[in-house]
Write an enzyme that holds these catalytic residues in place. Structure first.
Site, mmCIF file in Angstrom:
data_model
loop_
_atom_site.group_PDB
_atom_site.id
_atom_site.type_symbol
_atom_site.label_atom_id
_atom_site.label_comp_id
_atom_site.label_asym_id
_atom_site.label_seq_id
_atom_site.Cartn_x
_atom_site.Cartn_y
_atom_site.Cartn_z
ATOM 1 N N ARG A 1 10.539 -10.189 -85.011
ATOM 2 C CA ARG A 1 11.897 -10.555 -84.573
ATOM 3 C C ARG A 1 12.186 -12.028 -84.863
ATOM 4 N NH1 ARG A 1 13.336 -12.844 -79.675
ATOM 5 N NH2 ARG A 1 15.427 -12.386 -78.859
ATOM 6 N N GLY B 1 -5.257 -10.028 -88.830
ATOM 7 C CA GLY B 1 -6.531 -10.631 -88.476
ATOM 8 C C GLY B 1 -7.295 -11.092 -89.702
ATOM 9 N N ASP C 1 -8.665 -9.518 -81.128
ATOM 10 C CA ASP C 1 -10.028 -10.061 -81.018
ATOM 11 C C ASP C 1 -10.095 -11.574 -80.834
ATOM 12 O OD1 ASP C 1 -10.754 -7.496 -81.397
ATOM 13 O OD2 ASP C 1 -11.824 -7.786 -83.273
ATOM 14 N N ARG D 1 -13.878 -1.356 -60.584
ATOM 15 C CA ARG D 1 -14.554 -2.089 -59.500
ATOM 16 C C ARG D 1 -14.444 -1.304 -58.182
ATOM 17 N NH1 ARG D 1 -18.069 -6.336 -59.294
ATOM 18 N NH2 ARG D 1 -16.812 -7.723 -60.565
ATOM 19 N N ARG E 1 -29.987 -7.588 -52.456
ATOM 20 C CA ARG E 1 -29.217 -8.470 -51.565
ATOM 21 C C ARG E 1 -28.047 -7.733 -50.931
ATOM 22 N NH1 ARG E 1 -29.169 -11.881 -56.064
ATOM 23 N NH2 ARG E 1 -26.930 -11.539 -56.311
HETATM 24 O O1 F6P Z 1 -10.200 -5.759 -85.559
HETATM 25 C C1 F6P Z 1 -9.619 -5.579 -84.325
HETATM 26 C C2 F6P Z 1 -10.188 -4.421 -83.586
HETATM 27 O O2 F6P Z 1 -9.426 -4.322 -82.447
HETATM 28 C C3 F6P Z 1 -11.668 -4.452 -83.252
HETATM 29 O O3 F6P Z 1 -11.985 -5.098 -82.068
HETATM 30 C C4 F6P Z 1 -12.003 -2.992 -83.187
HETATM 31 O O4 F6P Z 1 -13.346 -2.755 -83.487
HETATM 32 C C5 F6P Z 1 -11.172 -2.427 -84.253
HETATM 33 O O5 F6P Z 1 -10.024 -3.229 -84.311
HETATM 34 C C6 F6P Z 1 -10.822 -0.988 -84.105
HETATM 35 O O6 F6P Z 1 -10.089 -0.638 -85.233
HETATM 36 P P1 F6P Z 1 -9.960 0.829 -85.793
HETATM 37 O O7 F6P Z 1 -8.952 1.485 -84.940
HETATM 38 O O8 F6P Z 1 -9.466 0.651 -87.185
HETATM 39 O O9 F6P Z 1 -11.290 1.431 -85.680
#
Ligand code: F6P
Length: 308
Positions: A6, A87, A113, A140, A197
């Site tokens: 956007r 990425g 990531d 949790r 504990r």
């Molecule tokens: O690269 C980003 C990511 O989110 C990784 O952390 C993860 O392993 C991957 O993509 C999963 O991607 P796909 O859906 O292509 O397996």
């Protein structure tokens, strides 16, 4: 990513430029599959997860031939500047394309990531954190009620940023990440001590890249060693969707605006990021070398102090 699309579109329109959006990233570029984007085309998308353009992992673009086809498409369509949101793989693709296409290429960091240099934060990271954290908070409750050890696997093939983020924010007892080697016997000892504990819940956040088999494998080994029930839970692709967190929208907007401005200033072969709150341009070649914002040693130390 939608906030970024956007921002790019509307900044370009404001500057009297024409914009097209390639569908499924490099796939669309190779196939010439694109759509014009105007001010109205990006209405009502800032709050939507995913991307209106689609996304993919494009193996063909990793080949010379794939990039040659993309270059021909760009030349044939008289494209002056290509803005790539993605990425590590997308930035490498942009770097390689820049070697054979003479137009301008600007990268924008988009991955949950947070594993790119040249920026403190990548678009999507904060949303993934919120999603994973919501699940961990819920787990949790069960862990506490049933006096159980849970191993929660979050995404992050090469980087532990998501695991560290949600581990700290969720008060995890252990955070297992690819960057820090951990002795499972030591983890088992701490689980036993904590149970001794009177600690009821014990949450171990595991980054998917920590070891082969991830949380499932670690849970198996811990159960064998401690004979407590250690339950794995893999959060998987839930982390990649949902309405974006406020900060991802702000970051995506800011980087989108500056990517267009950088192109107008003549920049090319760089990624637009944000370092210490300031906009920073980093050459594609230098992305792997730049410092990352989350220091694993620092946060692991803090976690050691806080897990009691
Ligand atoms: O690269 C980003 C990511 O989110 C990784 O952390 C993860 O392993 C991957 O993509 C999963 O991607 P796909 O859906 O292509 O397996």
């Amino acid at each position: 990513m939608n906030a970024c699309i956007r921002a790019i579109t509307r900044t370009a329109v404001y500057r009297d430029l024409h914009v097209v959006g390639y569908r499924y990233g490099y796939h669309g570029l190779i196939a010439g599959d694109c759509r014009p984007l105007e001010g109205r085309s990006v209405s009502n998308i800032i709050q939507r997860g995913g991307t209106i353009l689609g996304s993919s992992r494009c193996e063909e673009f990793e080949t010379e031939e794939g990039r040659r086809k993309a270059t021909e498409r760009l030349r044939g369509s008289n494209v002056d500047a290509l803005l790539v949101i993605g990425g590590e793989g997308s930035m490498k693709g942009a770097r390689d394309l820049a070697r054979q296409w003479d137009g301008q290429i600007i990268g924008i960091p988009g991955t949950i990531d947070n594993d790119l240099g040249g920026t403190d934060w990548t678009i999507g990271f904060f949303t993934a954190l919120d999603t994973a954290l919501d699940s961990i908070d819920k787990i949790r409750d069960t862990a506490e009620a049933f006096d159980r050890v849970f191993l929660v696997e979050v995404m992050g093939r090469l980087a532990g940023d998501i695991a560290l983020g949600v581990g700290i924010a969720g008060g995890a007892e252990e955070i297992l990440i690819p960057e820090t080697p951990v002795d499972i016997e030591g983890v088992a000892r701490r689980v036993r001590e904590a149970k001794g504990r009177g600690k009821l819940s014990y949450i171990i956040v595991v980054a998917e890249g920590f070891c082969k088999g991830g949380a499932i494998e670690v849970a198996k080994r811990l159960t064998e060693i401690t004979s407590f029930t250690c339950t794995p839970c893999v959060l998987g692709h839930t982390q990649r969707g949902g309405s974006p967190a406020a900060y991802d929208r702000i970051l995506g907007t800011r980087l989108g605006v500056h990517a267009v401005e950088a192109a107008l200033d003549g920049a090319t072969g760089v990624m637009v990021g944000q370092i210490d709150g300031e906009i920073a341009l980093t050459r594609f070649e230098d992305l792997g070398r730049k410092r990352r914002a989350i220091d694993p040693a620092y946060w692991q130390k803090i976690n050691e102090i806080l897990r009691r």
